[in-house]
Scaffold this active site. Structure first.
Site, PDB file in Angstrom:
ATOM      1  N   ARG B 229      35.351  37.246  44.007  1.00  0.00           N
ATOM      2  CA  ARG B 229      36.737  37.610  43.956  1.00  0.00           C
ATOM      3  C   ARG B 229      36.999  39.189  43.653  1.00  0.00           C
ATOM      4  O   ARG B 229      36.051  39.603  42.731  1.00  0.00           O
ATOM      5  CB  ARG B 229      37.387  36.584  42.672  1.00  0.00           C
ATOM      6  CG  ARG B 229      37.654  35.087  43.289  1.00  0.00           C
ATOM      7  CD  ARG B 229      38.791  35.172  44.141  1.00  0.00           C
ATOM      8  NE  ARG B 229      39.007  33.786  44.643  1.00  0.00           N
ATOM      9  CZ  ARG B 229      38.475  33.214  45.453  1.00  0.00           C
ATOM     10  NH1 ARG B 229      37.760  33.931  46.302  1.00  0.00           N
ATOM     11  NH2 ARG B 229      38.861  31.970  46.144  1.00  0.00           N
ATOM     12  N   HIS B 277      37.722  40.090  53.378  1.00  0.00           N
ATOM     13  CA  HIS B 277      37.565  38.723  52.741  1.00  0.00           C
ATOM     14  C   HIS B 277      37.363  37.604  53.563  1.00  0.00           C
ATOM     15  O   HIS B 277      38.214  36.639  53.809  1.00  0.00           O
ATOM     16  CB  HIS B 277      38.875  38.412  51.877  1.00  0.00           C
ATOM     17  CG  HIS B 277      38.700  37.271  50.748  1.00  0.00           C
ATOM     18  ND1 HIS B 277      39.534  37.461  49.645  1.00  0.00           N
ATOM     19  CD2 HIS B 277      37.797  36.510  50.763  1.00  0.00           C
ATOM     20  CE1 HIS B 277      39.062  36.141  48.891  1.00  0.00           C
ATOM     21  NE2 HIS B 277      38.198  35.635  49.514  1.00  0.00           N
TER      22      HIS B 277
END
Lengths: 314, 314
Positions: B229, B277
């Site tokens: 993350r 991502h």
């Protein structure tokens, strides 16, 4: 009792040093030094100059320091002593690193993301096949091909192998011989070439072969990885197939002429990755030790391992 | 009986379509459509807008469609229903593809060879460590970390794992808790971050931590891969460490702010690989089926699997 180190293209000194360390009782000579040819009983060669080994009357074994032996058979003055080729787990592991890396670069479209990064573009569209959607075909299922097959299968790829004569593999669906080549090509999205260079395989990776690869995969066109020998490929045909769209891209570690000439269009083709024939570099540390062990075993009367078949030339 | 699909950042339509196909007897609504809140018994969420789920009186289960659940806990109006997170073998396999790819890009110095190719330079010097010379450290040893550890170990890497609480692994040397973090960092040449984002882990990948990584490896400085993350990392510190030489390079799939702003110096840093991502994208096909199966089992009276601990927030 002397070992002659006959190397061109690589730095010979680290090899001579390594042999001196692992064979303390033996003289180690470099090509070009003065030595008694009759004293040479072993040669460690990588691309030795033609006829450089022609007059070694007591030569017992010729060791090839890289995975291929085609460099030896181009020498018209090749001695008749048995030839032993390197089969080294370190070299095998390095080749599999290279093959896995470039299969993943293709699967994960890393070249596309590199381009997006240069343009500062954040595009995360969802067309992302998984390894399980991708069919890798390996031509050449010796030590190197088998190890690569195992590692690719473990990452989820669908792996098949092709070899000249029938072989078995627990990690790959196997195809053999000229009869099964087309079926093998038709199911392959990524073609990994690990063949030895022989009179039969020279120029085999041509437009005719490349156009038979799968066109129904996730990316609509196949990808080529040649980590075998440059003489296997017709570079003009690879460029033709890239430009006509029958090939998506290529990673080439080997070339018709090495070093790859500065004028080659492969250097700047946007779909080609060029590496300088370093997929699996022989390391003096591990291979020097392996040669020393083989010599010690041979002198104890044990048979030589990994002898090259001089009729088949690999 | 209705399922509400509450997605932002991804296209919601393919998810709604997939749910309709795998749950033919159930109404599937998208956020923003008109529906009866009292009829919603399940929600499938990815980054739903804050308070969008606040008034669903009969909600039974909230499914998170990606691997992380931090997007849920940032909602002050999060309902009190049990939260189930995706643990999907497809998603795990994709994450391992990404981790293995970028560990190999580092090991095989592919960025250096890319630069050489752009300059048409053939340099095959022999400094090429093998995977066995490279120590990978994985922070976060849940499903994703364990699978990556297995695959990296099979390629020959020396793998260690760090987790908050003690865990076992047959593929990695394990370290646990704050006490063992420094020993883990000191032996890691490549740091792979797969931690969940929690109040404890936020901002953990900072200069202080990066400077503790191994400096005695093959390349003399460590490499960072963050596929966890963005909130775990301090990007200013990563840039500082790259520029002072305490970090060799970094592959980042996640960022403090996503999409990564066009002005970020990460885009053009020569030692940084940026991906949008997409290390492990949730696929409507596999995850839609998994959610349908969990709902069917739950309605048969079986317990829910992979429930999130709302105290630990993962």
């Amino acid at each position: 009792m002397s070992l002659l180190v006959a190397i061109t293209g690589w730095e010979p000194e680290p090899w001579a040093e390594r042999f001196r360390r692992v064979m303390p009782g033996r003289n180690v000579h470099l090509l070009g030094e003065s030595y008694d040819p009759a004293a040479i009983d072993y040669v460690a060669s990588w691309k030795h100059p033609p006829r450089a080994l022609a007059n070694l009357p007591n030569l017992k074994v010729l060791f090839s320091l890289g995975a291929g032996v085609d460099h030896l058979f181009s020498d018209p003055g090749l001695p008749s002593a048995p030839i032993v080729r390197v089969v080294d787990s370190d070299l095998t592991a390095r080749m599999s690193e290279y093959v896995v890396l470039h299969c993943l670069v293709c699967l994960r479209q890393q070249r596309r993301y590199d381009q997006q990064q240069r343009r500062r573009e954040w595009i995360d569209d969802r067309l992302q096949p998984a390894a399980a959607d991708m069919r890798v075909g390996i031509m050449g299922m010796g030590e190197l091909g088998q190890d690569a097959a195992q590692k690719l299968a473990m990452l989820g790829f669908q792996v098949a192998g092709w070899s000249r004569t029938p072989r078995r593999s627990v990690h790959a669906e196997m195809y053999a011989g000229a009869d099964e080549l087309e079926s093998f090509l038709r199911r392959s999205d990524i073609l990994v070439v690990l063949l030895p260079l022989t009179p039969e395989t020279r120029g085999m990776i041509d437009a005719d072969l490349l156009r038979k690869l799968a066109r129904d995969g996730a990316f609509g066109a196949p990808y080529l990885i040649n980590a075998g020998r440059g003489g296997l490929q017709i570079e003009r045909d690879i460029l033709t197939c890239l430009d006509e769209g029958s090939l998506l891209g290529a990673t080439l570690d080997v070339f018709e002429q090495e070093p790859l000439p500065g004028a080659s269009p492969l250097w700047s083709h946007p779909a080609v990755t060029v590496t300088p024939h370093n997929a699996a570099m022989s390391s003096p540390e591990t291979i020097g030790r392996q040669v020393a062990e083989q010599i010690a075993a041979f002198e104890n009367g044990e048979p030589l391992k990994n002898i090259v078949d001089s009729a088949r030339k690999y």
